[in-house]
Write a protein that holds these residues in place. Structure first.
Motif, mmCIF file in Angstrom:
data_model
loop_
_atom_site.group_PDB
_atom_site.id
_atom_site.type_symbol
_atom_site.label_atom_id
_atom_site.label_comp_id
_atom_site.label_asym_id
_atom_site.label_seq_id
_atom_site.Cartn_x
_atom_site.Cartn_y
_atom_site.Cartn_z
ATOM 1 N N PRO B 56 0.974 -0.934 -0.201
ATOM 2 C CA PRO B 56 -0.386 -0.064 -0.008
ATOM 3 C C PRO B 56 0.578 1.660 -0.020
ATOM 4 N N PRO B 57 0.544 2.374 -0.629
ATOM 5 C CA PRO B 57 1.232 3.746 -0.950
ATOM 6 C C PRO B 57 1.292 3.914 0.457
ATOM 7 N N THR B 58 0.928 3.978 1.620
ATOM 8 C CA THR B 58 0.929 4.513 2.871
ATOM 9 C C THR B 58 1.674 4.050 3.469
ATOM 10 N N VAL B 59 2.009 2.539 3.167
ATOM 11 C CA VAL B 59 3.527 1.913 3.647
ATOM 12 C C VAL B 59 4.553 2.717 3.347
ATOM 13 N N ILE B 60 4.914 2.799 2.137
ATOM 14 C CA ILE B 60 5.767 2.944 1.290
ATOM 15 C C ILE B 60 6.234 4.530 1.977
ATOM 16 N N GLY B 61 5.021 5.372 1.841
ATOM 17 C CA GLY B 61 4.881 6.501 2.349
ATOM 18 C C GLY B 61 5.601 6.890 3.801
ATOM 19 N N PHE B 62 4.931 6.147 4.255
ATOM 20 C CA PHE B 62 5.714 6.004 6.384
ATOM 21 C C PHE B 62 6.287 5.703 5.851
ATOM 22 N N TYR B 63 7.790 4.315 5.360
ATOM 23 C CA TYR B 63 8.957 4.255 6.230
ATOM 24 C C TYR B 63 9.777 5.391 4.788
ATOM 25 N N MET B 64 9.210 6.212 3.713
ATOM 26 C CA MET B 64 9.973 7.778 3.301
ATOM 27 C C MET B 64 10.365 7.820 4.034
ATOM 28 N N LEU B 65 9.442 8.726 5.140
ATOM 29 C CA LEU B 65 9.596 9.459 5.751
ATOM 30 C C LEU B 65 10.629 9.372 6.713
ATOM 31 N N PHE B 99 10.978 5.381 -7.220
ATOM 32 C CA PHE B 99 10.407 4.113 -6.238
ATOM 33 C C PHE B 99 9.665 3.328 -6.783
ATOM 34 N N TYR B 100 8.598 4.261 -6.190
ATOM 35 C CA TYR B 100 6.610 3.417 -6.960
ATOM 36 C C TYR B 100 6.662 3.211 -7.811
ATOM 37 N N SER B 101 7.192 4.559 -8.606
ATOM 38 C CA SER B 101 6.561 3.909 -9.967
ATOM 39 C C SER B 101 7.664 2.723 -10.821
ATOM 40 N N PHE B 162 -1.228 9.464 -5.442
ATOM 41 C CA PHE B 162 -1.324 10.247 -3.750
ATOM 42 C C PHE B 162 -0.694 9.968 -2.970
ATOM 43 N N GLY B 163 -0.786 8.447 -2.356
ATOM 44 C CA GLY B 163 -0.792 8.086 -0.837
ATOM 45 C C GLY B 163 0.824 8.388 -0.277
ATOM 46 N N ILE B 164 1.534 8.029 -1.346
ATOM 47 C CA ILE B 164 2.881 8.616 -0.373
ATOM 48 C C ILE B 164 3.572 10.097 -0.622
ATOM 49 N N VAL B 165 2.998 10.845 -1.273
ATOM 50 C CA VAL B 165 2.769 11.887 -1.534
ATOM 51 C C VAL B 165 2.158 13.124 -0.603
ATOM 52 N N LEU B 166 0.725 12.186 -0.502
ATOM 53 C CA LEU B 166 0.383 12.896 1.047
ATOM 54 C C LEU B 166 1.284 12.784 2.153
ATOM 55 N N MET B 167 2.092 11.581 2.383
ATOM 56 C CA MET B 167 2.711 11.113 3.919
ATOM 57 C C MET B 167 4.185 12.266 3.584
ATOM 58 N N ASN B 171 1.718 19.566 1.161
ATOM 59 C CA ASN B 171 0.679 19.890 1.052
ATOM 60 C C ASN B 171 1.591 21.438 0.810
ATOM 61 N N ILE B 172 1.964 21.291 -0.323
ATOM 62 C CA ILE B 172 3.628 22.598 -0.529
ATOM 63 C C ILE B 172 2.521 22.962 -1.527
ATOM 64 N N PRO B 173 2.028 24.504 -1.818
ATOM 65 C CA PRO B 173 2.121 25.035 -3.159
ATOM 66 C C PRO B 173 2.942 25.233 -4.122
ATOM 67 N N ASP B 174 3.224 24.839 -5.592
ATOM 68 C CA ASP B 174 4.507 24.301 -6.492
ATOM 69 C C ASP B 174 5.630 23.630 -5.494
ATOM 70 N N LYS B 175 5.129 22.729 -4.772
ATOM 71 C CA LYS B 175 6.202 21.675 -4.399
ATOM 72 C C LYS B 175 5.777 20.866 -4.112
ATOM 73 N N THR B 176 4.814 20.328 -3.292
ATOM 74 C CA THR B 176 4.581 19.149 -3.573
ATOM 75 C C THR B 176 2.968 19.010 -3.678
ATOM 76 N N ARG B 177 2.435 19.972 -4.017
ATOM 77 C CA ARG B 177 0.442 19.593 -3.835
ATOM 78 C C ARG B 177 0.226 19.945 -5.358
ATOM 79 N N VAL B 178 0.222 18.475 -5.587
ATOM 80 C CA VAL B 178 -0.012 17.894 -7.123
ATOM 81 C C VAL B 178 -1.759 17.754 -7.357
ATOM 82 N N VAL B 179 -1.902 17.296 -7.721
ATOM 83 C CA VAL B 179 -3.329 16.779 -8.683
ATOM 84 C C VAL B 179 -4.117 16.419 -7.522
ATOM 85 N N SER B 180 -4.330 14.682 -7.015
ATOM 86 C CA SER B 180 -4.338 14.079 -6.391
ATOM 87 C C SER B 180 -4.669 14.339 -5.155
ATOM 88 N N VAL B 181 -3.876 15.301 -4.822
ATOM 89 C CA VAL B 181 -4.076 16.113 -3.200
ATOM 90 C C VAL B 181 -4.385 17.215 -3.203
#
Lengths: 248, 224
Positions: B56-65, B99-101, B162-167, B171-181
């Motif tokens: 699940p992307p949440t697992v990857i995102g959590f470990y990346m964090l 990594f994710y893709s 979505f899941g990884i970006v969220l983690m 949510n910073i405009p122009d840096k990390t706020r992508v469409v899915s977020v």
């Protein structure tokens, strides 16, 4: 054999029907207290409470699209009012079950002083808040920064969690050095458990009113009505206070 | 569409483009090695590459964090290089997305390499082509459909992340706020009109990408 299984399943479903269960949607910041309250509720009333924790905005989308929730413990007071207006909730049943307290918190035991002067110094890389657009604690955090006159200075350092739990996660992992979260998330025996923090005076932001409401699907369900009443009772209120919330 | 939405769309396209280019560079040697090797490690490496398919992307995102944070090994490494920390930055998102893709790019290319078989490569060798020359003049042209599939899938998959970006995004405009977020925010804020614009756009975009993939590249079904 087949018949026995069928009989067992039927019996299980029949029993399930007798024990009245209420499906409750609970705001993520109220997870801790609600787990305690539901145990007391089940012991006192014999009903069962099935709890789902999540973001209030998501619950709104689910409820208006037919989710089977019978009661909502919202993170704000606008969502219950809106659900009543749209006939997804029962008019006259909304009430404030808790008033949230905001805390500036860091996992570092030395970072945050008792007056929050750290905000004015701004000697950190990132400060986390919940998304002010969607989370009441985020809105309150923004009001605090405005009132202290540090909003412009801190703006480039802001990172947003989608809700208060994710914001806490940013701070716990150290990815952000500090952040505005709910007092209920870090409280232990009436005070901040680990790290360092500043419990923000209520004068610096609008009160974070958290309302509960009986949903349309719970209108004639004794367990749902019992839960709403139980939340107003002394036992539940003691728990709510012990988690750092205030009451009306 | 409001400007915050446009900024999110632009950022997402930028992220997907950078990630796809990087993945072609990183993924090609991995795919080649996986396709040609008889090493005992083939299974291990193949499994690691495929991990994001099942986790699940949440697992990857959590470990990346955790790993990229100040107390994690990668975080301490980047800090010692004077680069600071990766969470809440665009480069951080790029690394996480690579990594994710990864499997979406490596696997089609690997399958295309495998489908070539030994013979064309042996023929090239008997004509005195160096391995490097053989790779570029024989293997890559023959595996072109695999590259096309890999690039399109990698690009599309990064757009939909979505899941990884969220983690790790913050949510910073122009840096990390992508469409899915941005869509998630609109839905949370009950701004369903804006959510529909972006969501509808995503559905249309994804459909067109896949339509292109299946129409112009029928070999894909074999390659994946």
């Amino acid at each position: 054999m087949k018949n026995a299984l069928f009989f067992a399943l039927t019996a299980a479903f029949a029993l399930n029907g007798l024990a009245d269960t209420v499906q409750v949607a609970v705001a993520a910041n109220f997870t801790g207290p609600m787990q305690v309250i539901s145990v007391l509720f089940e012991r006192d009333t014999g009903h069962k409470a099935s709890l789902s924790f999540g973001a209030t905005g998501k619950f709104y989308a689910q409820i208006t699209n037919g989710a089977p929730f019978e009661a909502l413990l919202s993170a704000d007071n606008e969502t219950p009012a809106r659900l009543i207006k749209e006939s997804h909730a029962v008019a006259g049943t909304a009430f404030t079950y808790a008033i949230g307290k905001l805390v500036l918190w860091s996992a570092d035991p030395k970072l945050i002083d008792a007056k929050g002067e750290v905000l004015k110094k701004g000697e950190f890389r990132h400060i986390a808040i919940a998304n002010p657009k969607t989370a009441p604690y985020g809105t309150a955090a923004r009001q605090v920064m405005n009132k202290l006159g540090v909003a412009d200075k801190l703006k480039p350092l802001l990172v947003q969690g989608e809700n208060i739990s994710q914001t806490q996660q940013f701070v716990v992992t150290g990815a952000a050095e500090l952040g505005f979260i709910a007092f209920s998330q870090v409280i232990k025996n009436g005070q901040i458990g680990t790290g360092s923090g500043w419990v923000i005076p209520g004068t610096l932001h609008d009160p974070i009113l958290q309302d509960a409401v009986l949903l349309a699907k719970g209108k004639d369900k004794p367990a749902a009505i019992a839960l709403i009443n139980f939340l107003k009772g002394e036992k539940a209120q003691t728990v709510i206070k012990s988690f750092g919330y205030e009451l009306h | 569409m409001e400007s915050a939405d446009l900024a999110a769309v632009w950022l997402t396209l930028k992220l997907a483009t950078v990630v796809t280019l990087l993945l072609l560079v990183i993924g090609t040697p991995i795919a080649w090695w996986l396709a040609r090797t008889r090493s005992a490690f083939k299974g291990v490496i193949g499994a690691i590459v495929a991990l994001p398919l099942v986790l699940p992307p949440t697992v990857i995102g959590f470990y990346m964090l955790v790993v990229m944070g100040p107390n994690g090994p990668v975080g301490q490494f980047t800090q010692s290089l004077g680069l600071g920390l990766l969470p809440f930055t665009f480069p951080g998102l790029v690394i996480a997305s690579v990594f994710y893709s990864l499997p979406f790019v490596v696997q089609p290319i690997q399958n295309a390499f495998e489908a070539i078989g030994d013979r064309p490569l042996e023929v090239a060798a008997t004509l005195r082509a160096s391995p490097w020359d053989t790779f570029w003049s024989v293997a890559v042209p023959l595996a072109k459909p695999g590259f096309l599939s890999g690039a399109i899938l990698g690009f599309a998959h990064t757009i939909g992340e979505f899941g990884i970006v969220l983690m790790i995004g913050g949510n910073i405009p122009d840096k990390t706020r992508v469409v899915s977020v941005q869509i998630y925010d609109h839905v949370e804020a009950l701004e369903y009109t804006q959510a529909h614009w972006l969501s509808g756009g995503m559905v249309l975009f994804s459909f067109l990408v896949l339509l292109g993939l299946y129409t112009f590249n029928p070999a894909r079904r074999k390659a994946l």
